[in-house]
Scaffold this motif. Structure first.
Motif, PDB file in Angstrom:
ATOM      1  N   ILE A   1       0.888  -1.319   0.093  1.00 18.94           N
ATOM      2  CA  ILE A   1      -0.137   0.057   0.044  1.00 18.94           C
ATOM      3  C   ILE A   1       0.913   1.419   0.064  1.00 18.94           C
ATOM      4  CG2 ILE A   1      -1.621   1.267   1.434  1.00 18.94           C
ATOM      5  CD1 ILE A   1      -2.997  -1.169   2.203  1.00 18.94           C
ATOM      6  N   ARG A   2       1.785   1.108   0.952  1.00 18.11           N
ATOM      7  CA  ARG A   2       2.695   2.386   0.779  1.00 18.11           C
ATOM      8  C   ARG A   2       3.644   2.661  -0.575  1.00 18.11           C
ATOM      9  NH1 ARG A   2       6.034   1.894   6.372  1.00 18.11           N
ATOM     10  NH2 ARG A   2       4.279   2.769   7.612  1.00 18.11           N
ATOM     11  N   THR A   3       3.909   1.524  -1.047  1.00 27.04           N
ATOM     12  CA  THR A   3       4.739   1.626  -2.561  1.00 27.04           C
ATOM     13  C   THR A   3       3.671   2.189  -3.479  1.00 27.04           C
ATOM     14  OG1 THR A   3       5.950  -0.181  -2.036  1.00 27.04           O
ATOM     15  CG2 THR A   3       6.063   0.397  -4.288  1.00 27.04           C
ATOM     16  N   LEU A   4       2.465   1.791  -3.387  1.00 28.11           N
ATOM     17  CA  LEU A   4       1.190   1.975  -4.339  1.00 28.11           C
ATOM     18  C   LEU A   4       1.172   3.522  -4.344  1.00 28.11           C
ATOM     19  CD1 LEU A   4      -0.569   1.187  -6.735  1.00 28.11           C
ATOM     20  CD2 LEU A   4      -2.345   0.631  -4.919  1.00 28.11           C
ATOM     21  N   ALA A   5       0.958   4.050  -2.914  1.00 31.22           N
ATOM     22  CA  ALA A   5       0.611   5.388  -2.618  1.00 31.22           C
ATOM     23  C   ALA A   5       1.776   6.348  -3.207  1.00 31.22           C
ATOM     24  CB  ALA A   5       0.186   5.562  -1.345  1.00 31.22           C
ATOM     25  N   THR A   6       3.024   5.773  -2.864  1.00 32.98           N
ATOM     26  CA  THR A   6       4.235   6.717  -3.442  1.00 32.98           C
ATOM     27  C   THR A   6       4.096   6.777  -4.836  1.00 32.98           C
ATOM     28  OG1 THR A   6       5.241   5.967  -1.379  1.00 32.98           O
ATOM     29  CG2 THR A   6       6.665   6.773  -3.241  1.00 32.98           C
ATOM     30  N   LEU A   7       4.050   5.639  -5.661  1.00 31.34           N
ATOM     31  CA  LEU A   7       4.064   5.680  -6.967  1.00 31.34           C
ATOM     32  C   LEU A   7       2.933   6.646  -7.525  1.00 31.34           C
ATOM     33  CD1 LEU A   7       4.692   2.102  -7.882  1.00 31.34           C
ATOM     34  CD2 LEU A   7       6.081   4.083  -8.477  1.00 31.34           C
TER      35      LEU A   7
ATOM     36  N   LEU B   1       1.591   9.239  -6.007  1.00 27.48           N
ATOM     37  CA  LEU B   1       1.912  10.467  -5.682  1.00 27.48           C
ATOM     38  C   LEU B   1       3.029  11.161  -6.722  1.00 27.48           C
ATOM     39  CD1 LEU B   1       1.736  12.928  -3.597  1.00 27.48           C
ATOM     40  CD2 LEU B   1       3.546  11.897  -2.477  1.00 27.48           C
ATOM     41  N   LEU B   2       3.881  10.424  -6.897  1.00 27.86           N
ATOM     42  CA  LEU B   2       4.750  10.752  -8.130  1.00 27.86           C
ATOM     43  C   LEU B   2       4.315  11.053  -9.330  1.00 27.86           C
ATOM     44  CD1 LEU B   2       7.890   8.507  -6.935  1.00 27.86           C
ATOM     45  CD2 LEU B   2       7.809  10.992  -6.562  1.00 27.86           C
ATOM     46  N   LEU B   3       3.455   9.959  -9.594  1.00 30.78           N
ATOM     47  CA  LEU B   3       2.713  10.195 -11.059  1.00 30.78           C
ATOM     48  C   LEU B   3       1.793  11.502 -11.308  1.00 30.78           C
ATOM     49  CD1 LEU B   3       2.105   8.791 -13.860  1.00 30.78           C
ATOM     50  CD2 LEU B   3       0.141   7.664 -12.725  1.00 30.78           C
ATOM     51  N   ALA B   4       1.234  11.680  -9.949  1.00 28.71           N
ATOM     52  CA  ALA B   4       0.348  12.919 -10.058  1.00 28.71           C
ATOM     53  C   ALA B   4       1.383  14.296 -10.032  1.00 28.71           C
ATOM     54  CB  ALA B   4      -0.303  12.882  -8.745  1.00 28.71           C
ATOM     55  N   VAL B   5       2.320  14.167  -9.452  1.00 31.80           N
ATOM     56  CA  VAL B   5       3.193  15.407  -9.382  1.00 31.80           C
ATOM     57  C   VAL B   5       3.694  15.642 -10.828  1.00 31.80           C
ATOM     58  CG1 VAL B   5       5.301  16.492  -8.386  1.00 31.80           C
ATOM     59  CG2 VAL B   5       3.514  15.426  -6.836  1.00 31.80           C
ATOM     60  N   SER B   6       4.316  14.531 -11.392  1.00 35.51           N
ATOM     61  CA  SER B   6       5.239  14.603 -12.424  1.00 35.51           C
ATOM     62  C   SER B   6       4.490  14.767 -13.744  1.00 35.51           C
ATOM     63  CB  SER B   6       6.204  13.306 -12.695  1.00 35.51           C
ATOM     64  OG  SER B   6       5.363  12.175 -12.742  1.00 35.51           O
ATOM     65  N   ALA B   7       3.337  14.309 -13.924  1.00 34.05           N
ATOM     66  CA  ALA B   7       2.563  14.385 -15.212  1.00 34.05           C
ATOM     67  C   ALA B   7       2.520  15.560 -15.648  1.00 34.05           C
ATOM     68  CB  ALA B   7       1.345  13.699 -14.925  1.00 34.05           C
ATOM     69  N   PRO B   8       1.859  16.922 -14.580  1.00 31.42           N
ATOM     70  CA  PRO B   8       1.876  18.147 -15.294  1.00 31.42           C
ATOM     71  C   PRO B   8       3.177  18.766 -15.541  1.00 31.42           C
ATOM     72  CG  PRO B   8       0.159  17.832 -13.251  1.00 31.42           C
ATOM     73  CD  PRO B   8       1.156  16.617 -13.476  1.00 31.42           C
ATOM     74  N   LEU B   9       4.219  18.639 -14.872  1.00 29.20           N
ATOM     75  CA  LEU B   9       5.513  19.158 -15.088  1.00 29.20           C
ATOM     76  C   LEU B   9       5.984  18.546 -16.548  1.00 29.20           C
ATOM     77  CD1 LEU B   9       7.141  18.799 -11.469  1.00 29.20           C
ATOM     78  CD2 LEU B   9       6.197  20.833 -12.649  1.00 29.20           C
TER      79      LEU B   9
END
Length: 129
Positions: free
Chosen positions: A6-12, A14-22
């Motif tokens: 669950i932690r790994t999935l949540a981290t991934l 979060l990273l996807l949500a932050v990096s996609a717009p950038l």
């Protein structure tokens, strides 16, 4: 083990949500940053302008000081329309030409094409040499 997944999935996520717009902003050209610089600058006979070119040997071999060059504007239908003529005054650095409008009304982003060499008109204020 379930907690680690669950932690790994949540981290991934979060990273996807932050990096996609950038990524979108990093690869997209956003012309609205330069709209305030363009205005409706029109250069008429006697005014000085600058041209940007590639700096290759072809440019220096084909374009010389005192040459009279025809300037074109690209229409919305991608056709070249003759808008005026300029006289080349001198080369400035490796990638710029200084010119003077001889006839017509020339705007930034108009182009000069001769054979396989093209130059882009920029406003006179952008190249202070």
């Amino acid at each position: 083990m379930k907690r680690t997944t669950i932690r790994t999935l949540a981290t991934l996520l979060l990273l996807l949500a932050v990096s996609a717009p950038l990524t979108v902003f990093a690869t997209s050209y956003m012309p609205f940053f330069h709209l305030q610089d363009r205005g409706e600058t029109v250069m008429k006979a006697g005014q000085t302008l600058h041209l940007f070119h590639s700096g290759t040997d072809d440019v220096k071999r084909i374009i010389h000081a005192n040459d009279i060059l025809t300037v074109y504007r690209i229409t919305p239908s991608c056709e070249l329309k003759k808008v005026g003529k300029i006289r080349v005054i001198a080369y400035i650095g490796e990638t710029y030409l200084k010119g003077e409008v001889v006839e017509g009304e020339i705007k930034p982003d108009d182009m000069r094409k001769k054979g396989k060499v093209s130059c882009l008109v920029i406003s006179a204020g952008e190249c202070n040499q």
